[in-house]
Structure formats: C-alpha cells, structure tokens
Design a protein around this motif. Structure first.
Motif, PDB file in Angstrom:
ATOM      1  N   GLY A 123       0.827  -1.194   0.000  1.00  0.00           N
ATOM      2  CA  GLY A 123       0.000   0.000   0.000  1.00  0.00           C
ATOM      3  C   GLY A 123       0.866   1.250   0.000  1.00  0.00           C
ATOM      4  N   THR A 124       0.293   2.333  -0.490  1.00  0.00           N
ATOM      5  CA  THR A 124       0.999   3.606  -0.577  1.00  0.00           C
ATOM      6  C   THR A 124       0.290   4.637   0.313  1.00  0.00           C
ATOM      7  OG1 THR A 124      -0.361   4.327  -2.433  1.00  0.00           O
ATOM      8  CG2 THR A 124       1.641   3.090  -2.971  1.00  0.00           C
ATOM      9  N   ARG A 125       0.816   5.854   0.288  1.00  0.00           N
ATOM     10  CA  ARG A 125       0.137   6.925   1.029  1.00  0.00           C
ATOM     11  C   ARG A 125      -1.260   7.167   0.464  1.00  0.00           C
ATOM     12  NH1 ARG A 125       5.217  11.039   1.502  1.00  0.00           N
ATOM     13  NH2 ARG A 125       6.306   9.831   3.100  1.00  0.00           N
ATOM     14  N   ALA A 126      -1.387   7.025  -0.844  1.00  0.00           N
ATOM     15  CA  ALA A 126      -2.707   7.190  -1.469  1.00  0.00           C
ATOM     16  C   ALA A 126      -3.679   6.128  -0.960  1.00  0.00           C
ATOM     17  CB  ALA A 126      -2.584   7.122  -2.985  1.00  0.00           C
ATOM     18  N   THR A 127      -3.167   4.946  -0.661  1.00  0.00           N
ATOM     19  CA  THR A 127      -4.004   3.876  -0.114  1.00  0.00           C
ATOM     20  C   THR A 127      -4.572   4.300   1.233  1.00  0.00           C
ATOM     21  OG1 THR A 127      -2.568   2.266  -1.207  1.00  0.00           O
ATOM     22  CG2 THR A 127      -4.047   1.426   0.486  1.00  0.00           C
ATOM     23  N   ILE A 128      -3.739   4.911   2.055  1.00  0.00           N
ATOM     24  CA  ILE A 128      -4.205   5.403   3.353  1.00  0.00           C
ATOM     25  C   ILE A 128      -5.272   6.475   3.134  1.00  0.00           C
ATOM     26  CG2 ILE A 128      -3.524   6.617   5.459  1.00  0.00           C
ATOM     27  CD1 ILE A 128      -0.767   5.226   5.147  1.00  0.00           C
ATOM     28  N   GLY A 129      -5.065   7.323   2.125  1.00  0.00           N
ATOM     29  CA  GLY A 129      -6.060   8.334   1.788  1.00  0.00           C
ATOM     30  C   GLY A 129      -7.392   7.719   1.400  1.00  0.00           C
ATOM     31  N   VAL A 130      -7.348   6.614   0.657  1.00  0.00           N
ATOM     32  CA  VAL A 130      -8.578   5.906   0.281  1.00  0.00           C
ATOM     33  C   VAL A 130      -9.318   5.454   1.537  1.00  0.00           C
ATOM     34  CG1 VAL A 130      -9.473   3.793  -0.803  1.00  0.00           C
ATOM     35  CG2 VAL A 130      -7.785   5.192  -2.000  1.00  0.00           C
ATOM     36  N   TRP A 131      -8.587   4.901   2.486  1.00  0.00           N
ATOM     37  CA  TRP A 131      -9.207   4.454   3.730  1.00  0.00           C
ATOM     38  C   TRP A 131      -9.820   5.620   4.491  1.00  0.00           C
ATOM     39  CZ3 TRP A 131     -10.779   0.082   5.853  1.00  0.00           C
ATOM     40  CH2 TRP A 131     -10.360  -1.117   5.264  1.00  0.00           C
TER      41      TRP A 131
END
Length: 159
Positions: free
Chosen positions: A95-103
């Motif tokens: 996962g990336t920082r964008a993945t955390i943003g999705v969450w």
C-alpha cells in the motif's frame, strides 16, 4: 453476536488489514484472499438486522449506498496499491500513502452515511458495516489477483 463484539471484530479486521497493506507481501494467483470476506459476510448475515423494518426503503437505500462505497473503495484501494515483480518472478504488493487516503475518505463517507441514517431515524446495526468491509476486501483482493495474473506468464518457464 452483540453489537460490541461486532464493532471489535470490525476494528480488529481494519487494523490488521491496514497494517498488512503497508508492508510488502507476496501475492499468489491462488490462495485464500477470499476467506476473510466470506467469514465477514457470514457474520453479517447471521447477526441479522441488515434492514430496519420500520424504515425499510430508507435502510435498503442506505445499505445499497454502503455497498457502492465498499465497491468504489475496494477498486480505489487496489488501484493505489503498488505492485512489482521480483527477480524470481514473484509478484509483490504494498500500500501507498494514497491507499491510506482511500481508507480515510472511505471511513469519512461511511460515517456520513451513518450520521444520515441516524438523522432519518433509521436504526443500523453493525451487520451492514461488516458486509461493506467484506465487499471492500473481496473486490480489492479480486482486483489484485487479476493484476498479479497479468504480470505472470500463462506458460511454464522452460529451463
């Protein structure tokens, strides 16, 4: 199962998933990526209370919205996951920082849905959230497996 136990299950699943997604890990075309979502669906259905009988139409609309958010979140999560092939041909994901943003966005939208439901007087139990988390995990897993299969040859390597 009580609402408190369901809430603890949801928090535990989300915590485990978030921690795991931030670490690099190998993805196989097979595996049991579908097992946790299936268990969550069984828990959600077994618990009952997916719909509020006093506000049937509104609760159906809210459940549908929750499942749409789950689907979008699963696809966005899979889309923001970095994938690469190792020297030995193994496919890895992280996962990336964008993945955390999705969450963060997905959780905010879900909180908004629950607030809207409360404002309309619709009683929601944790089953709908369990179902939505299962949908998110199932869609994300399926998309990652498909992406991994595209990176692997469909024929055996000749030595």
């Amino acid at each position: 199962m009580s609402g408190l136990v369901n809430a603890l299950v949801i928090v535990a699943v989300v915590a485990v998933v978030i921690v795991r997604q931030l670490r690099p890990r190998r993805v196989g075309a097979g595996g049991r990526w579908w097992l946790l979502p299936v268990v969550l669906v069984v828990l959600a259905v077994r618990d009952g209370g997916l719909l509020d009988s006093a506000h049937r139409d509104a609760s159906i609309a809210l459940l549908a919205a929750e499942l749409v958010v789950a689907g979008v979140m699963g696809m966005a999560w899979a889309g923001t996951t970095r994938m690469w092939k190792d020297a030995d041909g193994s496919v890895w994901v992280q996962g990336t920082r964008a993945t955390i943003g999705v969450w963060v966005v997905g959780i905010a939208v879900r909180v908004g849905l629950y607030a809207g439901a409360a404002g309309m007087g619709v009683h929601q139990r944790t089953g709908s959230l369990l179902l939505a988390v299962a949908g998110t995990l199932l869609i994300r897993g399926a998309v990652l497996v498909l992406r991994a299969q595209k990176r692997q040859p469909s024929y055996p390597a000749v030595s």
